[in-house]
Scaffold this motif. Sequence first.
Motif, PDB file in Angstrom:
ATOM      1  N   ASP A 173     120.224  47.082 111.448  1.00 23.48           N
ATOM      2  CA  ASP A 173     118.945  46.714 110.868  1.00 23.48           C
ATOM      3  C   ASP A 173     118.076  46.162 112.065  1.00 23.48           C
ATOM      4  O   ASP A 173     117.127  45.296 111.707  1.00 23.48           O
ATOM      5  CB  ASP A 173     119.211  45.641 109.670  1.00 23.48           C
ATOM      6  N   GLN A 174     118.509  46.315 113.172  1.00 29.02           N
ATOM      7  CA  GLN A 174     117.849  45.854 114.384  1.00 29.02           C
ATOM      8  C   GLN A 174     116.450  46.325 114.464  1.00 29.02           C
ATOM      9  O   GLN A 174     116.314  47.827 114.234  1.00 29.02           O
ATOM     10  CB  GLN A 174     118.670  46.068 115.549  1.00 29.02           C
ATOM     11  N   HIS A 175     115.390  45.666 114.511  1.00 28.16           N
ATOM     12  CA  HIS A 175     113.763  46.316 114.744  1.00 28.16           C
ATOM     13  C   HIS A 175     113.819  46.893 116.033  1.00 28.16           C
ATOM     14  O   HIS A 175     114.265  45.983 117.198  1.00 28.16           O
ATOM     15  CB  HIS A 175     112.929  45.233 114.336  1.00 28.16           C
ATOM     16  N   ALA A 176     113.124  47.867 116.428  1.00 28.32           N
ATOM     17  CA  ALA A 176     112.925  48.321 117.802  1.00 28.32           C
ATOM     18  C   ALA A 176     111.665  49.457 117.769  1.00 28.32           C
ATOM     19  O   ALA A 176     111.544  49.960 116.582  1.00 28.32           O
ATOM     20  CB  ALA A 176     114.334  49.079 118.195  1.00 28.32           C
ATOM     21  N   VAL A 177     111.475  49.538 119.027  1.00 19.96           N
ATOM     22  CA  VAL A 177     110.475  50.741 119.263  1.00 19.96           C
ATOM     23  C   VAL A 177     111.054  51.795 120.345  1.00 19.96           C
ATOM     24  O   VAL A 177     111.652  51.239 121.366  1.00 19.96           O
ATOM     25  CB  VAL A 177     109.170  50.214 119.903  1.00 19.96           C
ATOM     26  N   LEU A 178     111.093  53.055 120.006  1.00 19.90           N
ATOM     27  CA  LEU A 178     111.687  54.049 120.773  1.00 19.90           C
ATOM     28  C   LEU A 178     110.289  55.001 121.212  1.00 19.90           C
ATOM     29  O   LEU A 178     109.508  55.418 120.443  1.00 19.90           O
ATOM     30  CB  LEU A 178     112.799  55.232 119.942  1.00 19.90           C
ATOM     31  N   ARG A 179     110.394  55.224 122.439  1.00 21.94           N
ATOM     32  CA  ARG A 179     109.329  56.209 122.899  1.00 21.94           C
ATOM     33  C   ARG A 179     110.127  57.410 123.736  1.00 21.94           C
ATOM     34  O   ARG A 179     111.030  57.527 124.348  1.00 21.94           O
ATOM     35  CB  ARG A 179     108.815  55.371 124.304  1.00 21.94           C
ATOM     36  N   GLY A 180     109.461  58.606 123.205  1.00 23.21           N
ATOM     37  CA  GLY A 180     110.118  59.933 123.612  1.00 23.21           C
ATOM     38  C   GLY A 180     109.600  61.064 122.624  1.00 23.21           C
ATOM     39  O   GLY A 180     108.451  60.878 122.234  1.00 23.21           O
TER      40      GLY A 180
END
Length: 118
Positions: free
Chosen positions: A46-53
Amino acid sequence: MKHILTATAVALALGLATAGASAQYTGPSSIPAVTVKALQADGKDDQHAVLRGKIVSSVGDERYLFSDGTGQMKVKIKQKVWPAQKPVDANTTVELVGEYDKELIGESHFDVKEIRLP
């Protein structure tokens, strides 16, 4: 005539209010950008994150394969999350905002809440 003008004014006001509600925030965020490699190695459930790709392929049932150059991960994207203003393909760079769903048994994935087109 007065009723028509009043109805028109109300409809216009409601239309403008609705248009403002659909705007997206594109400024900075307190949610950290991470890599697939780091999220898979050290991510918490449940960790909030932003992925770029890039979303490189569909694997069926609202699941897609995402790659950022450090690794690949399955992501879950509901139909309502896809941006309406521009189509996304395997060559489109995206930012995925969401939560890491770390499974004890089975394959972990990233549950996408928002797609940003930088």
